[in-house]
Each structure stands twice: as structure tokens, then as C-alpha cells.
Design a protein around this motif. Structure first.
Motif, mmCIF file in Angstrom:
data_model
loop_
_atom_site.group_PDB
_atom_site.id
_atom_site.type_symbol
_atom_site.label_atom_id
_atom_site.label_comp_id
_atom_site.label_asym_id
_atom_site.label_seq_id
_atom_site.Cartn_x
_atom_site.Cartn_y
_atom_site.Cartn_z
ATOM 1 N N PHE A 1 50.236 33.911 73.662
ATOM 2 C CA PHE A 1 51.775 33.791 73.365
ATOM 3 C C PHE A 1 51.882 32.421 73.085
ATOM 4 C CE2 PHE A 1 56.222 32.821 74.977
ATOM 5 C CZ PHE A 1 56.755 33.878 74.700
ATOM 6 N N GLN B 1 50.033 36.185 66.015
ATOM 7 C CA GLN B 1 51.563 36.032 65.454
ATOM 8 C C GLN B 1 51.881 37.363 65.153
ATOM 9 O OE1 GLN B 1 52.564 33.226 62.281
ATOM 10 N NE2 GLN B 1 50.505 32.448 62.446
ATOM 11 N N TRP C 1 52.737 39.442 68.238
ATOM 12 C CA TRP C 1 54.186 39.080 68.864
ATOM 13 C C TRP C 1 55.316 39.486 67.708
ATOM 14 C CZ3 TRP C 1 54.753 38.997 73.709
ATOM 15 C CH2 TRP C 1 53.403 38.404 74.559
ATOM 16 N N ALA D 1 55.548 32.901 68.996
ATOM 17 C CA ALA D 1 55.800 34.108 69.816
ATOM 18 C C ALA D 1 57.055 33.512 70.586
ATOM 19 C CB ALA D 1 54.856 34.427 70.606
#
Lengths: 248, 214
Positions: A25, B60, B63, A29
Motif C-alpha cells: 500500500f 500500482q 490498487w 494507493a
């Protein structure tokens, strides 16, 4: 002076991996989630009121809806209604990335090729998939323009093929390059001001100019942020039109 | 050509879309994973453009797909139908109002037309009545005038006769008187007695001559 490229660096916030694939993350994100939460909150609030005479929030949401609905209707036609939620999400997602990226210390996820490329690929595969789903093999007549003389075919068909397969590339690079270039210029001009100020009192006075220029650039970047989201969405509409109308 | 949007019901379309997204993602992730392993093996530096650092691609893309799918699902299932419902109900409401206004306008126009017709009718009736009564009055007047003329002409004739009689009587008397005066005057002046009847004839002849001269 900070490296103007440094602002694009991806930094993991919460490390996380699936097998040998790193799915941490990251700041990218984080801002995607912030954008999603903000847009969902805003649109939910806009849709919650449901009054006949809309308030400010509601009218903003409805305007957004009407803009995208008009875009889909004008570029794909009445059959494009099925793509409307997708185009709307695409527009909001990119708009959020572009606009939130203009906040200092934030991260612009649309300035990354991975993101814009993925979005462009989604559009590309949607065109491919729904084109074949609706038209079968007839979909490939897309590469054979009707009305062109036969002897031109050996030239036109390769051209059409190239223009078709280059679509995701142009679509993604347009957005990512625009966002990246804008942010680099902002950073470089801001760097001038910092550099001038570090000279002394006279330099600080001189440093006002880059600041003024940066304000103008920031306004310009706001425009670019909206326009690029619009362009991405409208080009996706144009591409998706091939799936409902083969020849136009 | 097949009927397009009717082919896939909306819900199935959305599910299909999400499945396709997941499929593309996993494929891309797998590819990117290979790429990552390769780049990591070749050069571990991160000095170049962060955009071209393929090691960040899987995260990337992952997400991106997660947030995009959440956004899509939320918008497609909830927000957009809500907004379109509001817009539609408003459009319906406005259309309803317009229809009602149109109906009322038509009613008003009908009423106006009826009023105009009634007015026109009344007007023509009034003019008819006027003409009728005018004719009646004219007729009566002419009738009464006729009667009056007839009566008056009879009366005038009678009066004229009476006058004529009176005139001739008066003339008779006057000529008698004149004759007597003439004879008496003759007696007194000349001293001759005259026949009164002769005098009368003389006067009559004189009168006749007078009339001729006139």
C-alpha cells in the motif's frame, strides 16, 4: 534544491506482498483511496437529497452526471448507455487523481504510466471484447473502411491496424506525460524561488517572480487537470463507439 | 446485426465487467511480476524516472483495480441510478406541469371560443331584432300614412266642395247685392227703374270678362 523527479517516487506505506509480487500500500494507493472516498462521499451527499429543487451539492452532482451523460450520448449514441457507469467512473477517477495531485505534498497517481496505461488497456480490451461479443468476426471489418477503392486496401488496412493498436499507447502517454510535465514545471519554477531566496535579501525580492509565475502555472494546471480527464473520457467514448456502430 | 443493449441485462453487464477487470489485472500482474524479478535481478537502482521503475507496477495496478472496481460498483449500483432517478422524476414533474398548463390553456381557449360564439350569436340576434322591428315600424308607418292620406284626401275633397259651394253661393249673393246696388244707384242717379234680373246678367258677364282677362 529537491529533485523535480523526486515527487513521483513511489513510497510504500504498508508493505504487503502476494507471493513474489509486491503489492504494498503506497502513497499512490493512498491517494487513490482518498480520491475514491472523496468522490463517493461527495456524490452520495449529492444523491441523498433527491429534492425537486436542488441545493448546491445536488446541482453539482447532477451537473457532473449530465456532463458525462451528454458525452456518452453525443459520442456513442443511445446504445452507449451500458458504458455510462464505466465512463463516469473513469472520468471521476482521473479527475480526482489530477486535481488532488495539485495539492502540495500530495501524490498524483495519474502521473504514472502504470496507472494511465492500465486504464487505457482496460478501455482497449473493452473495445476488443465488446466489439467481438456484439459483432462477431464482423468486428474486424473495422479495419476495412467502406467506400475506399480496392487497390488502396494494402495501404489502408495496415494503417487502420496500427492506429487501432496504438490507441492505448497514445491514450495513456497523453495523460501521464501531461501530468508529469506540469508537475515538473511547477517544481522547477518553485525551485527557482527557493534558490533565489537562498542568495540573500535581494535574491528574495527577485524570487517573487517565480512565485507569481507559479501561481499562474497552478491555475493553468487546474485547467489541464480537468481537460485531460475530459479528453481521456471522451476518447474512450469515441473508441467504444466502434463496439456499437461498426461503420460511421 | 443483433440488438445491442438488449443482449446483456444491466446487472450481468456489471458483473461481467468486474470479472473482466480482475482477469486483466491478474494477467498484467503476472506479467509485471516477471518483469519485476528481471529488473531487480539486472539493476537494483531507483535513480531513473519512477514512472519507469517496473517494480512499483504491480502494486500500482493492484490498487488501481481495487479502487476503480469499488468506485465502479458504487457508482453503477447506487449513485448513478439515484441521480438519474431524481433527474427523471424532475423531468416527469416538469413535463406533468407543462401538460397541465397546456390542458388549462386549451380549456381557456375553448371557453374563449364559446364566449366569442355566444357574443357573435347575441350580436346577430340583436341586429336581426333591430332590422325586424325597424321593418315593422316602417310598415306600420306606411300603413298609417296610407290610411291618413286616404282619409285626409276624402276630407279635403269634401272641404273643397264645401268651399266651392260656399264660394259659388257667396258669389251668387254678391252678384245679387251688386245688381241691387247697381239698380238702386241707377234709379237715384238717373232716375230710371231697372230690372234687377238684367243687372244680374250684366254683372255675370262682367265677371266672366274679368275672369278671361285674368
Amino acid at each position: 534544491m529537491a529533485n523535480p523527479i523526486h515527487q513521483f517516487a513511489i513510497e510504500p506505506k504498508i508493505p504487503f506482498a502476494l507471493g513474489n509480487i509486491d503489492l504494498s500500500f503506497t502513497n499512490s494507493a493512498l491517494w487513490m483511496v482518498i480520491g475514491a472516498v472523496l468522490s463517493i462521499t461527495f456524490l452520495s451527499m449529492a444523491a441523498k437529497q433527491k429534492s425537486l429543487v436542488p441545493g448546491r451539492m445536488q446541482i453539482a452532482g447532477e451537473m457532473l452526471y449530465e456532463v458525462v451523460a451528454g458525452m456518452v450520448r453525443n459520442n456513442i449514441g443511445i446504445k452507449g448507455r451500458q458504458y455510462f457507469p464505466f465512463i463516469f467512473t473513469l472520468f471521476i477517477f482521473i479527475l480526482m487523481g489530477n486535481v488532488l495531485g495539485l495539492i502540495p505534498y500530495s501524490f498524483t497517481y495519474t502521473s504514472h504510466l502504470a496507472v494511465t496505461g492500465m486504464l487505457a488497456l482496460i478501455v482497449f480490451f473493452m473495445v476488443f471484447f465488446f466489439g467481438i461479443f456484439y459483432h462477431g468476426l464482423k468486428f474486424f471489418s473495422l479495419f476495412v473502411p467502406s467506400g475506399a477503392p480496392l487497390w488502396l486496401m494494402p495501404f489502408i488496412i495496415p494503417l487502420e491496424l496500427i492506429s487501432f493498436f496504438v490507441r492505448p499507447l497514445t491514450l495513456s502517454i497523453r495523460l501521464f506525460a501531461n501530468m508529469m510535465a506540469g508537475h515538473i514545471i511547477l517544481k522547477v519554477v518553485a525551485g527557482f524561488a527557493v534558490a533565489a531566496a537562498s542568495i540573500g535579501a535581494g535574491g528574495a525580492l527577485l524570487g517573487i517572480f517565480p512565485v507569481v509565475i507559479n501561481i499562474a502555472l497552478l491555475v493553468f494546471e487546474c485547467l489541464v487537470a480537468v481537460v485531460q480527464a475530459y479528453v481521456f473520457a471522451i476518447l474512450s467514448c469515441v473508441y467504444l463507439k466502434d463496439t456499437v456502430d461498426l461503420h460511421h | 446485426m443483433r440488438e445491442l443493449s438488449a443482449d446483456i441485462p444491466k446487472k450481468i453487464f456489471h458483473s461481467l465487467f468486474c470479472v473482466a477487470l480482475v482477469f486483466i489485472t491478474s494477467a498484467t500482474l503476472a506479467l509485471a511480476g516477471d518483469q519485476t524479478a528481471e529488473t531487480a535481478a539486472h539493476h537494483g537502482d531507483t535513480d531513473g524516472l519512477p514512472q519507469l521503475d517496473f517494480s512499483s507496477y504491480p502494486s500500482q495496478i493492484f490498487w488501481l483495480i481495487v479502487t476503480f472496481t469499488v468506485l465502479y460498483t458504487f457508482f453503477a449500483r447506487k449513485t448513478l441510478p439515484e441521480i438519474s432517478g431524481v433527474l427523471e422524476s424532475r423531468r416527469d414533474h416538469i413535463q406533468n406541469d407543462l401538460d397541465t398548463a397546456e390542458k388549462l390553456r386549451e380549456e381557456a381557449e375553448d371557453a374563449h371560443r364559446a364566449y366569442d360564439e355566444a357574443l357573435e350569436k347575441a350580436r346577430s340576434e340583436a341586429s336581426n331584432m333591430f332590422i325586424e322591428s325597424d321593418n315593422k315600424i316602417k310598415e306600420e308607418t306606411t300603413k298609417k300614412l296610407q290610411v291618413f292620406y286616404e282619409r285626409s284626401s276624402v276630407e279635403i275633397k269634401a272641404a273643397e266642395e264645401k268651399i266651392e259651394n260656399a264660394k259659388s253661393e257667396a258669389f251668387e249673393e254678391m252678384s245679387t247685392i251688386a245688381a241691387e246696388i247697381a239698380s238702386q244707384a241707377a234709379e237715384k242717379i238717373i232716375g230710371i227703374s231697372t230690372d234687377i234680373n238684367q243687372a244680374k246678367t250684366v254683372i255675370k258677364s262682367l265677371h266672366k270678362n274679368n275672369k278671361k282677362a285674368a
